[in-house]
Write a protein that holds these residues in place. Structure first.
Motif, PDB file in Angstrom:
ATOM      1  N   GLU A  36       0.799  -1.226   0.000  1.00 35.39           N
ATOM      2  CA  GLU A  36       0.000   0.000   0.000  1.00 35.39           C
ATOM      3  C   GLU A  36       0.833   1.279   0.000  1.00 35.39           C
ATOM      4  OE1 GLU A  36      -3.001   0.227  -0.714  1.00 35.39           O
ATOM      5  OE2 GLU A  36      -3.847  -1.713  -0.249  1.00 35.39           O
ATOM      6  N   SER A  37       2.045   1.242   0.526  1.00 33.53           N
ATOM      7  CA  SER A  37       2.848   2.465   0.549  1.00 33.53           C
ATOM      8  C   SER A  37       3.892   2.467  -0.553  1.00 33.53           C
ATOM      9  CB  SER A  37       3.542   2.624   1.897  1.00 33.53           C
ATOM     10  OG  SER A  37       4.596   1.681   2.004  1.00 33.53           O
ATOM     11  N   ASN A  38       3.905   1.419  -1.362  1.00 31.46           N
ATOM     12  CA  ASN A  38       4.883   1.294  -2.447  1.00 31.46           C
ATOM     13  C   ASN A  38       6.316   1.415  -1.943  1.00 31.46           C
ATOM     14  OD1 ASN A  38       2.820   1.066  -4.406  1.00 31.46           O
ATOM     15  ND2 ASN A  38       2.541   3.271  -4.296  1.00 31.46           N
ATOM     16  N   HIS A 115      -6.433   6.619  -0.019  1.00 29.09           N
ATOM     17  CA  HIS A 115      -6.445   6.249  -1.429  1.00 29.09           C
ATOM     18  C   HIS A 115      -5.183   6.818  -2.063  1.00 29.09           C
ATOM     19  CE1 HIS A 115      -7.544  10.329  -2.650  1.00 29.09           C
ATOM     20  NE2 HIS A 115      -8.504  10.308  -1.743  1.00 29.09           N
ATOM     21  N   THR A 116      -4.915   6.412  -3.276  1.00 26.66           N
ATOM     22  CA  THR A 116      -3.735   6.887  -3.977  1.00 26.66           C
ATOM     23  C   THR A 116      -3.793   8.402  -4.098  1.00 26.66           C
ATOM     24  OG1 THR A 116      -3.633   4.830  -5.224  1.00 26.66           O
ATOM     25  CG2 THR A 116      -2.410   6.703  -6.125  1.00 26.66           C
ATOM     26  N   HIS A 119      -5.699  11.052  -6.860  1.00 20.90           N
ATOM     27  CA  HIS A 119      -7.057  10.682  -7.284  1.00 20.90           C
ATOM     28  C   HIS A 119      -8.051  11.622  -6.627  1.00 20.90           C
ATOM     29  CE1 HIS A 119      -6.199   6.249  -8.520  1.00 20.90           C
ATOM     30  NE2 HIS A 119      -5.458   7.110  -9.158  1.00 20.90           N
ATOM     31  N   GLY A 134       2.730   8.290  -1.127  1.00 11.72           N
ATOM     32  CA  GLY A 134       1.910   8.055  -2.311  1.00 11.72           C
ATOM     33  C   GLY A 134       0.431   7.930  -2.040  1.00 11.72           C
ATOM     34  N   ASN A 135       0.008   8.201  -0.811  1.00 18.10           N
ATOM     35  CA  ASN A 135      -1.397   8.069  -0.429  1.00 18.10           C
ATOM     36  C   ASN A 135      -1.925   9.332   0.233  1.00 18.10           C
ATOM     37  OD1 ASN A 135      -1.885   5.260  -1.160  1.00 18.10           O
ATOM     38  ND2 ASN A 135      -0.452   4.772   0.477  1.00 18.10           N
TER      39      ASN A 135
END
Length: 164
Positions: A36-38, A115-116, A119, A134-135
């Motif tokens: 989720e956090s890349n 969420h990302t 977006h 990234g979120n």
């Protein structure tokens, strides 16, 4: 079938410790942070972990880390079965352990959603508290209580946004 109370209790404890998916809370937290956090930053991973723990403690979601992470449709597709690259794991493991021992992101508060970043959604009940890793992290509120309705665009070189 006639099972003893001890056998039933042992099964219940094992289920709580390993979650419904047969994995440890440590591994489930690692998977949430990793996918989720890349693996972008420790800050982003702690924020994801804080959301997972907020859900566990809320009473509105499963009462285990693995139950929350494995819940259908809530996190990255195939989060419990995809392969993780071992190069990223030392930081992911340390961060997951720290969150499970009580570390929380100071800006997450009671937020249980993200969420990302970048977006946009048409809902008017999303109160943003942080953008990192990234979120975009948010709380759901009644629309008249939302004071931060849109997360800002991430700025190059800055790992976390902490409000207006």
């Amino acid at each position: 079938m006639n099972l003893s109370r001890t056998t039933l209790l042992a099964g219940l404890v094992a289920g709580l410790l390993l979650g419904a998916c047969g994995r440890s809370p440590q591994e489930c937290m690692e998977r949430a942070m990793y996918f989720e956090s890349n693996r972008s930053s420790r800050d982003g991973m702690v924020a994801v972990g804080s959301v997972v723990m907020n859900r566990v403690e809320s009473g509105q979601y499963p009462r285990s880390v693995c139950g929350v992470v494995a819940q259908r449709g809530q996190f990255a597709p195939r989060i419990m079965s995809r392969r993780m690259d071992s190069r990223s794991l030392p930081l992911v493991r340390e961060t997951a352990r720290s969150v499970l021992q009580g570390e929380r992101h100071p800006m997450i508060g009671s937020a249980m959603f993200f969420h990302t970043a970048g977006h946009r959604f048409p809902y008017d009940n999303m109160h943003y508290v942080l953008v990192t890793g990234g979120n975009a992290f948010y709380e759901k509120r009644k629309n008249y209580l939302v004071t931060q309705p849109v997360p800002p665009q991430p700025i190059e070189g800055i790992t976390g946004w902490r409000g207006w």
